[in-house]
Write a protein that holds these residues in place. Structure first.
Motif, short mmCIF file in Angstrom:
data_model
loop_
_atom_site.label_atom_id
_atom_site.label_comp_id
_atom_site.label_asym_id
_atom_site.label_seq_id
_atom_site.Cartn_x
_atom_site.Cartn_y
_atom_site.Cartn_z
N ILE A 7 0.86 -1.20 0.00
CA ILE A 7 0.00 0.00 0.00
C ILE A 7 0.89 1.24 0.00
CG2 ILE A 7 -1.88 1.22 1.17
CD1 ILE A 7 -2.68 -1.61 0.40
N ALA A 9 2.45 4.47 -2.91
CA ALA A 9 3.26 4.44 -4.14
C ALA A 9 4.23 5.61 -4.20
CB ALA A 9 2.32 4.44 -5.36
N VAL A 12 9.59 5.14 -1.13
CA VAL A 12 9.92 3.93 -0.36
C VAL A 12 9.26 2.72 -1.01
CG1 VAL A 12 9.69 2.80 1.88
CG2 VAL A 12 10.23 5.25 1.78
N SER A 13 7.99 2.90 -1.37
CA SER A 13 7.26 1.81 -2.02
C SER A 13 7.93 1.42 -3.34
CB SER A 13 5.82 2.26 -2.27
OG SER A 13 5.20 1.43 -3.20
N ARG A 35 -3.47 5.68 -3.22
CA ARG A 35 -4.54 6.66 -3.42
C ARG A 35 -4.58 7.12 -4.88
NH1 ARG A 35 -4.08 11.36 0.79
NH2 ARG A 35 -2.17 11.69 -0.38
N ILE A 60 -6.80 2.81 -4.04
CA ILE A 60 -7.42 2.57 -2.72
C ILE A 60 -7.20 3.77 -1.82
CG2 ILE A 60 -5.38 1.47 -1.67
CD1 ILE A 60 -8.86 0.16 -1.03
N ALA A 62 -6.63 3.98 1.82
CA ALA A 62 -6.37 3.00 2.88
C ALA A 62 -7.08 3.35 4.19
CB ALA A 62 -4.87 2.87 3.11
N LEU A 85 1.40 6.41 4.52
CA LEU A 85 1.88 7.32 5.57
C LEU A 85 1.49 6.79 6.95
CD1 LEU A 85 1.15 10.72 3.81
CD2 LEU A 85 3.29 9.41 3.91
N PRO A 86 2.16 7.28 8.01
CA PRO A 86 1.87 6.77 9.36
C PRO A 86 0.40 6.91 9.74
CG PRO A 86 3.85 8.14 9.39
CD PRO A 86 3.28 8.25 8.02
N GLN A 88 -2.09 6.08 8.18
CA GLN A 88 -2.89 4.94 7.70
C GLN A 88 -2.60 3.63 8.47
OE1 GLN A 88 -1.42 6.83 4.61
NE2 GLN A 88 -3.18 8.07 5.18
N THR A 106 6.77 0.69 8.18
CA THR A 106 8.11 1.26 8.39
C THR A 106 8.08 2.48 9.31
OG1 THR A 106 7.96 2.78 6.52
CG2 THR A 106 8.85 0.59 6.05
N GLY A 141 12.01 -0.30 8.39
CA GLY A 141 12.72 0.57 7.44
C GLY A 141 14.19 0.62 7.86
N ASP A 143 15.62 3.55 9.82
CA ASP A 143 15.50 4.02 11.20
C ASP A 143 14.12 4.60 11.42
OD1 ASP A 143 16.53 5.86 9.36
OD2 ASP A 143 17.54 7.06 10.88
N PRO A 144 13.19 3.85 12.04
CA PRO A 144 13.39 2.56 12.69
C PRO A 144 13.54 1.41 11.69
CG PRO A 144 11.06 3.07 12.70
CD PRO A 144 11.77 4.28 12.14
N ASN A 184 8.72 11.97 2.60
CA ASN A 184 7.49 12.77 2.65
C ASN A 184 7.69 14.06 3.47
OD1 ASN A 184 4.84 13.43 4.19
ND2 ASN A 184 4.26 12.40 2.30
N ILE A 187 5.71 14.55 6.89
CA ILE A 187 6.17 13.68 8.00
C ILE A 187 7.55 14.14 8.45
CG2 ILE A 187 6.69 11.29 8.68
CD1 ILE A 187 3.71 11.77 7.94
#
Ligand code: NDP
Length: 403
Positions: A7, A9, A12-13, A35, A60, A62, A85-86, A88, A106, A141, A143-144, A184, A187
């Motif tokens: 999920i 795009a 990272v994806s 999305r 989608i 999410a 994103l966090p 979701q 991640t 990921g 870090d973390p 992002n 974030i």
């Protein structure tokens, strides 16, 4: 061969899906939903060109749990990989629970109206995941992610206990823009402008954002200013290493980045409280993120290396007294771009997401419930880092850090 549903795009994806496609013996059937479907299609086209593998794409939101459940039931994956994103995290975990499928992410959940990076919201799902007989792996990921695995590898192979821990995250890359973030922007800026917090003698110590600065000489990068800040793995590291006397996180920022960020903050552009503008509610930081360069557009121009690692001091396993070790990875922005079409910040996150996914779908890491990286055997993950583009090195230092 496993079926996976990814999920999101973004950068990272993109890396994670490319790396999954390069490992078709593990990930035989890859599905990508986000999305904006056109972004999934662009990744699918690049994957096809680079690897010959076909992936299926979907649109989608999410945060719409029933739609997510339907998609999971349609695709029938053995794992849902959340690289959106966090915000979701919880709706996707809800959908996984309902559909009875394993989950990986991640970054920990963050409510939209409060910049708090904390695990308690996701840890609260443990019993429900356990009862459902499924696994959630949190924070796979760099870090973390890798930083936690590095720490636990040192604790397995070099140190009996860890007294002091410093995580050093250096991005020595130059993207040629006056101001841009490498992942992002919303974030990233929420994270950087939040107060700094570190773990000391059993409690969190909070200090103003970007207040403590130290110069450090990073291999393959050179001298850089790094700033102490809060980062989410400190919470899980402190939880799973109760003997820690002190744990801190440091990230490098160039003077230009700090200068721009200071101005943007002073004029209120980094705020997350809604304001009214021309009869409409907008969130200043979301507007700022919309005008900043997209992280995935920086790949082509970014030159230089990242150098991310962990310095740990503690009692040596072999009984030889107190020892200090530095374990790190150096990643080239140009090499990352060449291989996947994305810069190293996306690469260093997307590769561990693929490796964490491998751990789950192959059963090398298994369990019912919600788990952090610290709870798993670091060895198979560390082996895969070496084999899949993020080689690491470990060296002994003369003594504990003096900053
Ligand atoms: P991007 O902003 O580039 O990508 C995020 C993607 O998620 C976009 O495609 C976006 O869609 C999609 N998305 C957003 N909201 C939804 C939604 N409601 N439903 C479906 N899809 C949605 O981010 P990155 O790729 O840079 O980062 C991805 C994640 O990785 C983030 O959670 C970030 O915090 C984490 N991260 C973790 C690191 C680590 O080391 N652990 C380091 C760096 C990042 P759209 O294109 O329509 O906006």
């Amino acid at each position: 061969m496993s079926t996976v549903l990814v999920i999101g795009a973004g950068g990272v994806s993109s890396v994670c899906v490319h790396k999954m496609a390069m490992n078709a013996d593990i990930f035989g059937d890859i599905h990508l939903a986000s999305r904006t479907k056109s972004k999934c299609d662009a990744i699918a086209a690049s994957v096809k060109e680079r690897t010959g593998q076909s992936i299926s794409t979907y649109e989608i939101d999410a945060e719409e749990v029933p739609a997510m459940i339907n998609l999971i039931r349609q695709v029938k994956p053995s794992l849902v990989v959340n690289l959106a994103l966090p915000y979701q995290d919880l709706p996707i975990m809800d959908a996984c629970l309902e559909a009875g499928v394993d989950y990986l992410d991640t970054a920990n959940y963050e409510p939209k109206d409060e910049a708090r990076f904390e695990y308690h919201w996701q840890w609260a799902y443990h019993d429900r995941f356990k009862q459902a007989g499924i696994m959630a792996l949190l924070g796979s990921g760099f870090d973390p992610g890798v930083t936690s695995v590095f720490t636990m590898w040192l604790k397995k192979h070099k140190l009996k206990t860890i007294r002091q821990l410093d995580i050093l995250d250096c991005n020595g890359g130059d993207h040629g823009q006056a101001f841009a973030t490498n992942f992002n922007p919303e974030i990233n800026i929420r994270e950087v402008t939040a107060p700094a917090r570190h773990w000391e003698n059993g409690e969190w110590v909070e200090t103003p954002a970007l207040d403590k600065r130290v110069e450090f000489d990073f291999e393959a990068v050179g001298q850089k200013n790094m700033y102490m800040m809060y980062h989410e793995e400190l919470e899980s590291l402190a939880k799973f290493n109760p003997e820690l006397e002190r744990a801190r996180f440091w990230m490098t920022f160039g003077d230009e980045y700090i200068k721009h960020l200071t101005v943007l903050q002073n004029v209120g552009m980094t705020g997350i409280e809604p304001i009214r503008y021309q009869g409409k509610e907008i969130i200043p930081l979301q507007f700022l993120a919309a005008v900043l360069p997209k992280p995935e557009s920086l790949g082509e121009t970014t030159k230089g290396n990242t150098n991310i690692g962990v310095i740990a001091t503690g009692e040596a396993l072999d009984g030889s007294g107190e020892k200090t070790f530095y374990i790190n990875n150096i990643c080239s922005h140009e090499a990352a771009y060449e291989e996947t079409g994305n810069q190293a910040v996306s690469y260093t996150t997307g590769v561990p997401a693929m490796i964490g996914s491998t751990m789950v779908v192959t059963g090398k890491w298994a369990g019912d419930g919600v788990f952090n990286m610290e709870e798993m055997d670091p060895d198979p993950f560390m082996e895969m880092l070496n084999e899949h583009g993020l080689p690491w090195q470990v060296k002994e230092l003369g003594g504990p850090v003096d900053f």
